[in-house]
Design an enzyme around this catalytic site. Structure first.
Site, short mmCIF file in Angstrom:
data_model
loop_
_atom_site.label_atom_id
_atom_site.label_comp_id
_atom_site.label_asym_id
_atom_site.label_seq_id
_atom_site.Cartn_x
_atom_site.Cartn_y
_atom_site.Cartn_z
N ASP A 49 9.23 -7.26 -5.06
CA ASP A 49 8.42 -8.09 -3.63
C ASP A 49 8.80 -9.48 -3.92
O ASP A 49 9.16 -10.06 -4.98
CB ASP A 49 7.15 -7.63 -4.03
CG ASP A 49 6.40 -7.79 -2.61
OD1 ASP A 49 5.81 -6.67 -2.08
OD2 ASP A 49 6.34 -8.87 -2.01
N TYR A 84 0.74 -1.22 0.10
CA TYR A 84 0.03 0.09 -0.03
C TYR A 84 0.70 1.39 0.06
O TYR A 84 0.32 2.33 -0.43
CB TYR A 84 -1.05 0.07 1.07
CG TYR A 84 -2.09 -0.92 1.02
CD1 TYR A 84 -3.25 -0.45 0.43
CD2 TYR A 84 -2.00 -2.48 1.36
CE1 TYR A 84 -4.40 -1.33 0.19
CE2 TYR A 84 -3.27 -3.17 1.03
CZ TYR A 84 -4.24 -2.64 0.58
OH TYR A 84 -5.41 -3.41 0.29
N ARG A 93 1.47 -10.68 -6.18
CA ARG A 93 1.26 -9.45 -5.93
C ARG A 93 1.75 -8.58 -7.13
O ARG A 93 1.43 -7.56 -7.69
CB ARG A 93 1.80 -8.74 -4.63
CG ARG A 93 0.91 -7.67 -4.26
CD ARG A 93 1.33 -7.49 -2.61
NE ARG A 93 0.30 -6.52 -2.09
CZ ARG A 93 0.11 -6.17 -0.90
NH1 ARG A 93 1.21 -6.32 -0.20
NH2 ARG A 93 -0.87 -5.20 -0.42
N GLY A 103 4.89 1.06 -0.87
CA GLY A 103 5.46 0.99 -1.93
C GLY A 103 5.06 1.25 -3.29
O GLY A 103 5.59 2.17 -4.09
N CYS A 128 -2.09 0.73 10.74
CA CYS A 128 -0.94 1.55 11.36
C CYS A 128 -1.26 2.06 12.78
O CYS A 128 -0.25 2.15 13.45
CB CYS A 128 -0.29 2.63 10.21
SG CYS A 128 0.44 1.87 8.83
#
Ligand code: NAD
Ligand code: UGA
Length: 477
Positions: free
Chosen positions: A37, A15, A42, A17, A281
């Site tokens: 990654d 979300y 992804r 990077g 977060c």
């Protein structure tokens, strides 16, 4: 050190990077940007020709990707080569709360940051600037520096590579990531080598005003990120705590928020009462601050910040308790439409979404949930609730069962069929446009709407003969 950055490699295509690197590539056409990654699926989705399949939903992101992908923006699983040829490496990997060992439940798990640092140590060539983009505990730059330095100690002097480590935390919010990246309130760069700091600063200067680029030492930069999130979350817990008091006293939390928000020392942002803050977060970063405070023997500081999370947990549970109460003390076999599962509007992210705890509580009470969300997939809800959905064929039989169940409803207009209540948990725009007259014809009487996001005009609901509860509005209780 090379004066010009020609190639950036970002470790972590999530979300942060993905959108961050897309905007850097867009604003700096002379720099090649490769996002790598370990998750092949992804990366394949980031490379999918169908832009609706990008692994994250973020307004405006597809346009940026269309402009840059395969021009100067690339997504790859080739970590080794891309690290070896990069002048600057961003570490943008996940840093979730530890679940085991020392600091479990509070400290951040730095496993992925450490493995990224080891990949850089193994593959980087010449001089490389390593940038912490992930949110990290204070002093993590020290750990990264140690790993990088130790990797060179066995080499001949002529073969040694060199590194600078900078902190450059990200302040984007999901759902508005592209706007936040293109027009940031500030960019924060912490470090000690002026040349490395200048190299990173000059990238942002391509589109950010110079006076919005702040320079600090490494530790202030790391701590400022945790502190920003703690302050934001603290405002939400503050207003949510007042919502309960409003309900008890006849006050209305939106009126209170408007009244206090006009005081410019307080300000009007982040005073929206809701079902409790979610997202990957806030909770993690506050718990990290709690852990650091305990580690540095500051228990009063730790308990001050811990209370922000405690209040949030209490608040989420209070919403589901209230629904049980309003529906005559039992949800067994009752159908409830859940509108919104993501942790906020305009994202498909469900991490720590208040909807998860609230839906679990309602299922525990025996409710049958019809869950709607425009962007969250059924598979994700299944993972979050740790429970399979029922199929449409099962529906008739299982409605008679007393244990809680759920199913995903694709079209908003179908979510109201035979439900006793509608619970709004995410502020998706479509939910404010519902025709309550039509909805009421499909609902079972006495029907309820519980609006946790203050997106509904109460008159429309009440005029349709539906009972209405809005979070923090004590005037109707
Ligand atoms: P995420 O889980 O979406 O993405 C992280 C990615 O890193 C994953 O795809 C994972 O496969 C990859 N990864 C992990 N280890 C790797 C390795 N060794 N090599 C290559 N790839 C690896 O996480 P996110 O939401 O993007 O968050 C990343 C960091 O940014 C966290 O520290 C978070 O606190 C911070 N942050 C997040 C947001 C947000 O809104 N999500 C905003 C600001 C800061
Ligand atoms: C938050 C911060 O806003 C970003 O600056 C930060 O970079 C990011 O965390 C991070 O470090 O990950 P984010 O979690 O994506 O961004 O989204 P927010 O808009 O902050 O919302 C967080 C939660 O608080 C959501 O559940 C939202 O619905 C809730 N919220 C927000 C409220 O309940 N009321 C408000 O007034 C604002």
């Amino acid at each position: 050190m090379k004066n010009k950055i020609r190639k950036i490699c970002c470790i972590g295509a999530g979300y942060v990077g993905g959108p961050t690197m897309a905007v850097i590539a867009d604003k700096c056409p002379e720099i090649d940007v490769v996002v790598v990654d370990i998750n092949k699926n992804r990366i394949d989705l980031w490379n999918d020709p169908d832009y609706s399949k990008l692994p994250i939903y973020e307004p405006g992101l597809d346009e940026v990707i269309k402009r840059c992908r395969n021009n100067n923006l690339f997504f790859s699983t080739d970590i080794k080569d891309n690290i070896a040829t990069a002048d600057m490496i961003f570490i943008s990997v996940n840093t979730p709360t530890k679940t085991k060992g020392i600091g479990a439940g509070e400290a951040s798990n730095l496993k992925w940051v450490e493995s990224s640092a080891r990949e850089v140590a193994n593959y980087a060539r010449g001089h490389t600037i390593v940038v912490e983009k992930s949110t990290l505990p204070v002093k993590t730059a020290e750990v990264i520096k140690n790993i990088l330095q130790a990797s060179q100690s066995n080499k001949n002097t002529s073969d040694r590579n060199s590194f600078d480590v900078l902190s450059n935390p990200e302040f984007l919010a999901e759902g508005s990531a592209i706007r936040d990246l293109e027009y940031p309130d500030r960019v924060l760069i912490g470090g000690d080598n002026p040349a490395a700091i200048k190299a990173l600063g000059s990238i942002y200067e391509n589109w950010v005003q110079k006076d919005k680029i702040l320079y600090t030492n490494l530790w202030s930069s790391e701590l400022a990120k945790l502190t920003a999130n703690a302050f934001l979350a603290q405002r939400i817990s503050s207003i949510n705590s007042i919502s309960a008091l409003c309900e008890a006293t006849g006050a209305n939390v939106r009126e209170v928020a408007r009244a206090i928000g006009t005081d410019h020392r307080i300000g009007s942002k982040f005073l929206d009462c809701g079902p409790g803050f979610g997202g990957s977060c806030f909770k993690k970063d506050i718990l990290n601050l709690v852990y650091l405070s305990k580690y540095f023997k500051l228990p009063e500081v730790a308990s001050f910040w811990e209370s922000v999370v405690t209040l949030n947990n209490w608040h989420q549970n209070r919403v589901s308790r209230l629904i049980v109460e309003k529906l005559f003390g039992t949800l067994s076999g009752k159908r409830i439409a859940i509108l919104g599962f993501s942790f906020k509007a305009n994202t498909n992210d469900t991490r720590e979404s208040a909807a998860i705890q609230i839906c679990k509580n309602l299922i525990e009470e025996g409710a049958v949930l019809h869950i709607h969300d425009p962007k969250v997939e059924s598979k994700q809800i299944e993972k979050d609730l740790n429970m399979e959905p029922i199929s449409d064929e099962d529906t008739k039989n299982i409605y008679n069962s007393s244990s809680g169940i759920w199913k995903k409803v694709k079209h908003l207009e179908d979510v109201f069929n035979q439900v006793d209540a509608v619970l709004i948990l995410t502020e998706w725009q479509d939910y404010s446009k519902i025709d309550w007259k039509l909805a009421s014809e499909k609902m079972r009487s006495p029907a309820w709407v519980f609006d946790c996001r203050s997106v509904i005009e109460q008159k429309d609901v009440i005029d349709s003969g539906i009972n209405f509860w809005q979070i923090g509005d004590g005037s109707k209780n």
